[in-house]
Enzyme design. Structure first.
Site, PDB file in Angstrom:
ATOM      1  N   ASP A   1       0.843  -1.193   0.000  1.00 25.99           N
ATOM      2  CA  ASP A   1       0.000   0.000   0.000  1.00 25.99           C
ATOM      3  C   ASP A   1       0.880   1.245   0.000  1.00 25.99           C
ATOM      4  O   ASP A   1       1.710   1.423   0.891  1.00 25.99           O
ATOM      5  CB  ASP A   1      -0.907  -0.036   1.244  1.00 25.99           C
TER       6      ASP A   1
ATOM      7  N   ASP B   1       3.009   4.768  -5.805  1.00 24.32           N
ATOM      8  CA  ASP B   1       2.310   6.035  -5.612  1.00 24.32           C
ATOM      9  C   ASP B   1       3.216   7.191  -6.027  1.00 24.32           C
ATOM     10  O   ASP B   1       4.002   7.691  -5.235  1.00 24.32           O
ATOM     11  CB  ASP B   1       1.879   6.172  -4.152  1.00 24.32           C
TER      12      ASP B   1
ATOM     13  N   HIS C   1      -7.211   9.864   4.230  1.00 27.19           N
ATOM     14  CA  HIS C   1      -6.705   8.862   5.162  1.00 27.19           C
ATOM     15  C   HIS C   1      -6.928   9.322   6.603  1.00 27.19           C
ATOM     16  O   HIS C   1      -6.859  10.513   6.899  1.00 27.19           O
ATOM     17  CB  HIS C   1      -5.215   8.617   4.930  1.00 27.19           C
TER      18      HIS C   1
ATOM     19  N   ASN D   1     -10.163   0.301   0.234  1.00 24.70           N
ATOM     20  CA  ASN D   1      -9.165   0.184   1.294  1.00 24.70           C
ATOM     21  C   ASN D   1      -9.737   0.558   2.657  1.00 24.70           C
ATOM     22  O   ASN D   1     -10.389   1.601   2.790  1.00 24.70           O
ATOM     23  CB  ASN D   1      -7.977   1.103   1.004  1.00 24.70           C
ATOM     24  N   ILE D   2      -9.464  -0.291   3.637  1.00 27.89           N
ATOM     25  CA  ILE D   2      -9.904  -0.042   5.016  1.00 27.89           C
ATOM     26  C   ILE D   2      -8.744  -0.282   5.974  1.00 27.89           C
ATOM     27  O   ILE D   2      -8.147  -1.356   5.979  1.00 27.89           O
ATOM     28  CB  ILE D   2     -11.085  -0.972   5.408  1.00 27.89           C
TER      29      ILE D   2
ATOM     30  N   SER E   1     -12.426   4.300   5.355  1.00 30.90           N
ATOM     31  CA  SER E   1     -12.935   4.201   6.731  1.00 30.90           C
ATOM     32  C   SER E   1     -13.685   5.491   7.064  1.00 30.90           C
ATOM     33  O   SER E   1     -13.172   6.581   6.864  1.00 30.90           O
ATOM     34  CB  SER E   1     -11.784   4.007   7.724  1.00 30.90           C
TER      35      SER E   1
ATOM     36  N   GLU F   1      -1.512   5.716  -8.681  1.00 35.38           N
ATOM     37  CA  GLU F   1      -2.405   6.742  -8.132  1.00 35.38           C
ATOM     38  C   GLU F   1      -2.264   8.032  -8.908  1.00 35.38           C
ATOM     39  O   GLU F   1      -1.159   8.429  -9.305  1.00 35.38           O
ATOM     40  CB  GLU F   1      -2.105   6.989  -6.652  1.00 35.38           C
TER      41      GLU F   1
ATOM     42  N   HIS G   1      -9.292   4.804  -1.845  1.00 30.87           N
ATOM     43  CA  HIS G   1      -8.514   4.873  -0.602  1.00 30.87           C
ATOM     44  C   HIS G   1      -9.262   5.706   0.433  1.00 30.87           C
ATOM     45  O   HIS G   1     -10.218   6.406   0.105  1.00 30.87           O
ATOM     46  CB  HIS G   1      -7.150   5.518  -0.878  1.00 30.87           C
TER      47      HIS G   1
ATOM     48  N   THR H   1      -8.275   2.453   9.132  1.00 38.17           N
ATOM     49  CA  THR H   1      -8.631   3.138  10.380  1.00 38.17           C
ATOM     50  C   THR H   1      -9.730   2.421  11.151  1.00 38.17           C
ATOM     51  O   THR H   1      -9.655   2.285  12.382  1.00 38.17           O
ATOM     52  CB  THR H   1      -9.034   4.592  10.090  1.00 38.17           C
TER      53      THR H   1
END
EC number: 4.1.2.40
Length: 284
Positions: free
Chosen positions: A82, A104, A180, A230-231, A211, A134, A208, A233
């Site tokens: 990631d 990235d 994020h 994407n998870i 959460s 990205e 991304h 948090t």
């Protein structure tokens, strides 16, 4: 079974119009929780490790745990880097057995991002490793960004089309309003932008900073072409909150298994919930 490339999972997700959950792992209990949740939901799953996780646990430990987890699992499992930010780091992960990597280069000028992505693709394709890139900047929730600046950081649909044409990357992470970390309020996703990107880019889209994004918004994003969510948090919150709860109830407890065991169960529950939201349950 052995680790599989993320591109294999997303190809099937595209056919079935669902998304595959990508869950960050930092320690053994979270690795176990990811696999247990995916097994319970009969879902394909992506375990991913950030630079921070690799620094904390060590790349040898991360890959060894993921390999053992995949070998014992009855569902497809991928191990994904990631937010890899350098060619060297991505190569290290490929050498250690990651089945998928993210490069990235979003902070770079467009042409430099393309060049870096193509360097990674040249190596990854030769060894059967899938690549995510990205475009646009997915910031942190603490970033002090004005509305105008936030607009400038989001992915430009025409640039996304150009980027994919010049790279042929397997999947693309886009910036449409997520961030994020913990949100201070409810995030507002730019679905019109996502729809435009997806109409111009015929590859799986990655979301991304998911959460804290309401379930309905996630489902709408999936309807519009997001295939990897994407998870991180949410898992940390469930895990640490349960640790606090156990220690508050039993302040003299010194057996880490009696603290981390319940925390793992809490992580399993939140991951199972997310898998059902993504629609990947029963798709293994």
């Amino acid at each position: 079974m052995s680790l599989v490339p993320v591109s294999d999972l997303l190809r099937k997700a595209e056919e079935g119009k669902y998304a595959v959950g990508a869950f960050n792992c930092n320690n053994m209990e979270i690795v176990q929780a990811i696999i247990a949740a995916a097994e319970a939901e009969k879902a394909p799953v992506i375990m991913q490790a950030s630079q921070g996780a690799i620094k904390y646990a060590g790349i040898d430990y991360i890959t060894a745990m993921a390999r053992v987890a995949a070998e014992k699992a009855s569902i497809p499992v991928a191990l994904h880097l990631d937010h890899g930010t350098s060619f060297e780091q991505v190569m290290q992960c490929i050498r250690h057995g990651f089945s998928s990597v993210m490069i990235d280069g979003s902070k770079l000028p467009l042409e430099e991002n393309i060049d870096l992505t193509n360097r990674v693709l040249a190596v990854a394709r030769a060894v059967g490793v899938s690549v995510e890139a990205e475009l646009g900047k997915i910031g942190g929730t603490e970033d002090d960004i004005s509305v105008t600046d936030r607009e400038a950081l989001m992915t430009d649909p025409e640039e996304a089309k150009y980027f994919v044409e010049k790279t042929g990357v397997d999947s693309l992470a886009v910036a449409i309003g997520t961030a994020h970390g913990r949100y201070k309020g409810e995030p507002k996703l730019d679905f019109e932008r996502l729809q435009k990107i997806r109409s111009l880019v015929n590859i799986p889209i990655v979301l991304h900073g998911s959460s804290g994004v309401p379930d309905d918004a996630i489902k709408t994003a999936i309807e519009l072409g997001v295939r990897k969510v994407n998870i991180d948090t949410n898992i940390r919150e469930a895990f640490v909150d349960k640790c606090r709860e156990v220690l508050a109830k039993y302040p003299d407890e010194i057996d880490p298994r009696k603290v981390l065991g319940p925390a793992k169960e809490a992580a399993i529950e939140i991951i199972r919930e997310k898998i059902r939201v993504f629609g990947s349950n029963g798709k293994a």
